[in-house]
Design a protein around this motif. Structure first.
Motif, PDB file in Angstrom:
ATOM      1  N   ILE A 305     -19.469 -21.883  21.900  1.00  0.00           N
ATOM      2  CA  ILE A 305     -20.195 -22.497  23.117  1.00  0.00           C
ATOM      3  C   ILE A 305     -21.321 -23.497  22.619  1.00  0.00           C
ATOM      4  CG2 ILE A 305     -22.308 -20.842  23.418  1.00  0.00           C
ATOM      5  CD1 ILE A 305     -20.030 -22.342  26.196  1.00  0.00           C
ATOM      6  N   ALA A 306     -22.130 -23.331  21.521  1.00  0.00           N
ATOM      7  CA  ALA A 306     -22.980 -24.337  20.964  1.00  0.00           C
ATOM      8  C   ALA A 306     -22.120 -25.780  20.730  1.00  0.00           C
ATOM      9  CB  ALA A 306     -23.556 -23.776  19.858  1.00  0.00           C
ATOM     10  N   LEU A 307     -21.079 -25.642  20.026  1.00  0.00           N
ATOM     11  CA  LEU A 307     -20.249 -26.775  19.917  1.00  0.00           C
ATOM     12  C   LEU A 307     -19.358 -27.206  20.961  1.00  0.00           C
ATOM     13  CD1 LEU A 307     -18.590 -25.548  16.273  1.00  0.00           C
ATOM     14  CD2 LEU A 307     -20.229 -27.432  16.663  1.00  0.00           C
ATOM     15  N   ALA A 308     -18.966 -26.309  21.817  1.00  0.00           N
ATOM     16  CA  ALA A 308     -18.286 -26.793  23.146  1.00  0.00           C
ATOM     17  C   ALA A 308     -19.331 -27.508  23.963  1.00  0.00           C
ATOM     18  CB  ALA A 308     -17.958 -25.685  23.835  1.00  0.00           C
ATOM     19  N   LEU A 309     -20.571 -27.174  24.079  1.00  0.00           N
ATOM     20  CA  LEU A 309     -21.609 -27.837  24.750  1.00  0.00           C
ATOM     21  C   LEU A 309     -21.891 -29.186  24.108  1.00  0.00           C
ATOM     22  CD1 LEU A 309     -23.742 -27.648  27.504  1.00  0.00           C
ATOM     23  CD2 LEU A 309     -25.039 -26.436  25.815  1.00  0.00           C
ATOM     24  N   PHE A 310     -22.150 -29.076  22.758  1.00  0.00           N
ATOM     25  CA  PHE A 310     -22.541 -30.469  22.224  1.00  0.00           C
ATOM     26  C   PHE A 310     -21.550 -31.438  22.550  1.00  0.00           C
ATOM     27  CE2 PHE A 310     -22.234 -32.882  18.116  1.00  0.00           C
ATOM     28  CZ  PHE A 310     -23.590 -33.360  18.311  1.00  0.00           C
ATOM     29  N   VAL A 342     -14.953 -34.669  10.969  1.00  0.00           N
ATOM     30  CA  VAL A 342     -13.652 -35.007  11.649  1.00  0.00           C
ATOM     31  C   VAL A 342     -13.392 -34.056  12.948  1.00  0.00           C
ATOM     32  CG1 VAL A 342     -11.173 -34.518  11.098  1.00  0.00           C
ATOM     33  CG2 VAL A 342     -12.660 -35.167   9.356  1.00  0.00           C
ATOM     34  N   PHE A 343     -13.937 -32.832  13.065  1.00  0.00           N
ATOM     35  CA  PHE A 343     -13.431 -31.963  14.219  1.00  0.00           C
ATOM     36  C   PHE A 343     -14.485 -32.323  15.350  1.00  0.00           C
ATOM     37  CE2 PHE A 343     -16.959 -29.598  12.306  1.00  0.00           C
ATOM     38  CZ  PHE A 343     -17.667 -28.946  13.368  1.00  0.00           C
ATOM     39  N   ILE A 344     -15.582 -32.962  15.185  1.00  0.00           N
ATOM     40  CA  ILE A 344     -16.399 -33.327  16.333  1.00  0.00           C
ATOM     41  C   ILE A 344     -15.711 -34.558  17.012  1.00  0.00           C
ATOM     42  CG2 ILE A 344     -18.529 -34.396  17.134  1.00  0.00           C
ATOM     43  CD1 ILE A 344     -18.669 -31.264  16.788  1.00  0.00           C
ATOM     44  N   ARG A 345     -15.203 -35.639  16.187  1.00  0.00           N
ATOM     45  CA  ARG A 345     -14.670 -36.680  16.619  1.00  0.00           C
ATOM     46  C   ARG A 345     -13.222 -36.389  17.365  1.00  0.00           C
ATOM     47  NH1 ARG A 345     -15.746 -39.223  11.267  1.00  0.00           N
ATOM     48  NH2 ARG A 345     -13.682 -38.836  11.066  1.00  0.00           N
TER      49      ARG A 345
END
Length: 406
Positions: A305-310, A342-345
């Motif tokens: 959820i932290a990464l999804a919210l980011f 890579v994965f955030i982009r």
């Protein structure tokens, strides 16, 4: 004219726990974008600080616990002096986060200006005090060296008033409460690098995503800032490593009125205990959190959820800026996360498909300068930032303009 033969410009980026430096040749034409050498002291104020520089493996250092920043600056001065080889430092350029309503151009530091800049400490308490302390020490120890303050807020001076003004009583605007915007040295570099690499498309509708421990977006048209996510302070906008980004002010009133948090407690929550770290309970860094997404139970759920919210906050703000721009021609990722994650982009671009963004997975995997696929309506780029070069460039131009002796 300034005699720059053999002269050097040092750029200092002083933070709460680290001081970075870079050394540029003042006499080179054009000014090279890669410094002669650079380095940093990190872990300042902690139990195990270390120092590293070009050609030297990091090693532990013992800093005076009572005055760790002063000790770190002295160490940097000693290390630079050891490598001068007959050359001389003629200027030190400082990255200063806040220039308030007065400072829109690089400025030569004097004692009165230093005092003026101290008045902006409440606007950027995590960042503003440390370069000012470095300026003070150098004014005392080396008054012969010109110091230049380069402001992170300056690039956003072109924001239209409708973007600057806050929906508070108008008297707040008159007192200086407004959207200032930050990461300006990074965005200024993008205004040079993007047209060099991508041509005329960079002069169109552009959004630059500066994603690091601090994160923001800047919408540019004709290479000028027309909107940005950070506002009056560096807390606003995107979710960050430990900072909230935009948050309902009613939640803050609740924390203070109902949960009885003090002003200091709320500040600590907003600056240090929120963002990726606060939501995940694990880390402020996406590269760490992605390793926990498949963990069983609560830890995995919180990492996800932290990464999804980011990502969601980035996507929402890009959508808002595209609306202001009337479309999007170029999206550029920069800074630590933007350049290397890579994965955030991939996740951001996936959610921007409605804008016509199509990602080239192979190009994205190697952090290529262009990561959009053929047929993408939006050019998607990865462009390393270079705030140090911008600061050195400003210092050299200011020296020449003011005819300072070598």
């Amino acid at each position: 004219m300034v005699d720059r033969a053999g002269a050097l410009i040092v750029v200092l980026n002083c933070g709460s726990s680290s001081i970075k430096f870079a050394v540029f040749p003042a006499d080179a034409e054009p000014l090279p974008r890669t410094p002669l050498w650079n380095g940093k002291v990190q872990g300042i104020g902690g139990s195990s600080p270390d120092f590293g520089e070009t050609g030297v493996e990091p090693f532990a250092v013992d800093l005076d616990r009572a005055h760790p920043h002063s000790a770190a600056l002295e160490l940097i001065q000693q290390r630079i002096t050891r490598r001068l080889e007959g050359r001389r430092v003629i200027a030190v350029a400082h990255r200063v986060v806040h220039g308030g309503t007065r400072y829109f151009d690089p400025t030569i530091v004097t004692l009165p200006i230093l005092g003026d800049l101290r008045s902006y400490v409440p606007l950027a308490p995590l960042h503003q005090p440390f370069p000012l302390e470095a300026m003070r020490l150098l004014l005392e120890q080396r008054p012969d060296i010109v110091q230049v303050a380069c402001f992170d807020t300056a690039f956003h001076h072109t924001l239209p008033k409708v973007e600057q003004i806050l929906p508070l009583p108008y008297s707040a605007w008159q007192r200086g409460l407004r959207r200032y915007g930050f990461h300006g040295l990074s965005y200024e570099f993008m205004s040079h690098a993007l047209p060099e690499r991508h041509g005329e498309v960079a002069r169109g509708r552009v959004i630059v995503a500066h994603l690091g421990s601090g994160a923001s977006l800047c919408a540019m048209q004709d290479l000028k800032s027309v909107a940005t996510t950070m506002g009056f302070s560096a807390l606003d906008g995107l979710m960050m490593g430990t900072r909230t980004g935009s948050i309902d002010p009613g939640a803050l009133l609740y924390l203070m009125e109902v949960e009885k948090l003090s002003l200091e407690d709320v500040a600590a929550t907003l600056y240090h205990d929120s963002g990726l770290l606060g939501v995940s309970g694990i880390s402020s860094e996406p590269r760490v959190l992605i390793k926990h997404e498949d963990d069983p139970g609560e830890s995995g759920e919180r990492a996800r959820i932290a990464l999804a919210l980011f990502v969601r906050r980035i996507v929402k703000e890009i959508g808002a800026m595209a609306a202001v721009l009337g479309g999007l021609d170029l999206l550029a990722f920069t800074a630590g996360i933007g350049e290397h994650s890579v994965f955030i982009r991939e996740r951001v671009c996936h959610d921007l498909a409605y804008l016509g963004v199509k990602l080239d997975a192979d190009a994205n995997a190697i952090d290529a300068p262009v990561i959009s696929a053929a047929g993408s309506r939006v050019l998607v780029a990865v462009e390393p930032t270079n705030e140090e070069w911008i600061a050195a460039r400003h210092a050299r131009e200011l020296l020449a303009a003011n005819g300072h002796p070598p």
